[in-house]
Structures are given as structure tokens and as C-alpha cells.
Design an enzyme around this catalytic site. Structure first.
Site, short mmCIF file in Angstrom:
data_model
loop_
_atom_site.label_atom_id
_atom_site.label_comp_id
_atom_site.label_asym_id
_atom_site.label_seq_id
_atom_site.Cartn_x
_atom_site.Cartn_y
_atom_site.Cartn_z
N HIS A 55 0.85 -1.19 0.00
CA HIS A 55 0.00 0.00 0.00
C HIS A 55 0.89 1.24 0.00
O HIS A 55 2.03 1.20 0.50
CB HIS A 55 -0.89 0.02 1.25
CG HIS A 55 -1.95 -1.04 1.26
ND1 HIS A 55 -2.95 -1.08 2.20
CD2 HIS A 55 -2.17 -2.09 0.41
CE1 HIS A 55 -3.74 -2.11 1.95
NE2 HIS A 55 -3.29 -2.74 0.88
N GLU A 57 0.96 3.89 1.77
CA GLU A 57 1.43 4.34 3.10
C GLU A 57 2.61 3.48 3.58
O GLU A 57 3.58 3.99 4.11
CB GLU A 57 0.32 4.23 4.15
CG GLU A 57 -0.94 4.99 3.85
CD GLU A 57 -1.99 4.12 3.16
OE1 GLU A 57 -1.67 3.48 2.12
OE2 GLU A 57 -3.13 4.10 3.64
N CYS A 85 -6.04 1.76 5.85
CA CYS A 85 -6.63 0.49 6.29
C CYS A 85 -6.00 0.10 7.64
O CYS A 85 -5.05 0.75 8.10
CB CYS A 85 -6.35 -0.58 5.24
SG CYS A 85 -4.64 -1.14 5.23
N CYS A 88 -2.05 -0.33 7.51
CA CYS A 88 -1.31 0.93 7.41
C CYS A 88 -1.47 1.76 8.67
O CYS A 88 -0.52 2.42 9.11
CB CYS A 88 -1.77 1.70 6.18
SG CYS A 88 -1.36 0.84 4.65
#
Ligand code: ZN
Length: 160
Positions: A55, A57, A85, A88
């Protein structure tokens, strides 16, 4: 020199999200800033890297820790186009980030306010300052356009 605004850095995150869309990745972008300087910038790479943890992040945090040669990012702000999410959000807390700024909400996976509040949960040993809704409509539009385009492409393929 005047300090740059949250909107300024969010625009950089949106640029990252657009790069993701060009690669066929779900367009989410992130930028990590410390003392006004962009340390790392990334976008979702899940499909390209075949990595469920890739992801935006996660990538910006991992890169920033490597560049700064420390795991504590307590002077840094992470800008991300979509609410993080749970994975993260966990990384954001564990890297002791000072601030999190995000654009639009994620009602299906959000772990800052939509479903869970991990990032500023006062039961944890570190709470992150949160600002949400920065360039919200623009962040949401990038995602919406991507899914719309993908649906149209799928439709065209079925017609062939
Ligand atoms: Zn995530």
C-alpha cells in the site's frame, strides 16, 4: 519562506495516485513530509509487486525510515489520498508519526474513523494527530474515475 499548506502536499499525493492509475493499480497515493521537506512519495503497487502489503502508506513509511536511518518518524506527517486500512494504521502508529492527513473516507476498510479508530486511539501508547477531508472531492474523484473506466473496459471486452 512561508510554510506549505496541507493542500499543497495532498496535491503531490494525488499526483502519485494518478501514477498508480496509469499502471492499472487502484489509485491511492501518499507523501511523507518532515520539516517541510518531502522525504518519500509512493503509490499503491499491489498488482505490480504481487504484494498484499504494498500500500502507498507502507511504501512511504519504509522508504522514509531507510532514508532517515531511524524508525521513529515523530516529526513527520503522512499525506494519503484515502483513509488508511488497519495494516497501514498499525504502521502509522508503530512509526510514531506525528500527523496523518488524508483525503476521502474508506467505508469498507478505514481504520482512522470509518470502521475503526486505530491511529488516534488513546488506549494505545501513541496517538497520531489526524486531519481528514483535505482535497476530499479530488481524492475521491481519482478513485471514482478509475473504477468507472475499468467497468467500461470490462464491458467492452465482454462484447468482443
Ligand atoms: Zn493500507
Amino acid at each position: 519562506m512561508q510554510a506549505k499548506t496541507d493542500e499543497y502536499y495532498m496535491q503531490l499525493a494525488i499526483e502519485e495516485a494518478k501514477k498508480a492509475a496509469e499502471r492499472g493499480e487502484i489509485p491511492i497515493g501518499a507523501v511523507l513530509v518532515a520539516n517541510g521537506e518531502v522525504i518519500s512519495a509512493a503509490h499503491n503497487m499491489r498488482e505490480t509487486w504481487h504484494d498484499a502489503t504494498a500500500h502507498a502508506e507502507m511504501i512511504t513509511i519504509i522508504e522514509a525510515c531507510a532514508i532517515l536511518e531511524r524508525w521513529r518518524l515523530n516529526d513527520a506527517t503522512l499525506y494519503v489520498t484515502l483513509e488508511p486500512c488497519p495494516m497501514c494504521a498499525g504502521a502509522i502508529v508503530n512509526s510514531r508519526l506525528k500527523r496523518l492527513v488524508y483525503g476521502c473516507l474508506d467505508f469498507k476498510a478505514g481504520a482512522a474513523e470509518s470502521i475503526f479508530n486505530i491511529v488516534s486511539n488513546t488506549n494505545l501508547n501513541h496517538a497520531v494527530e489526524v486531519t481528514s477531508g483535505v482535497c476530499e472531492e479530488e481524492c475521491a474523484a481519482v478513485l471514482k474515475d478509475f473504477f468507472k473506466k475499468r467497468r467500461e473496459e470490462n464491458k467492452q471486452q465482454k462484447q468482443k
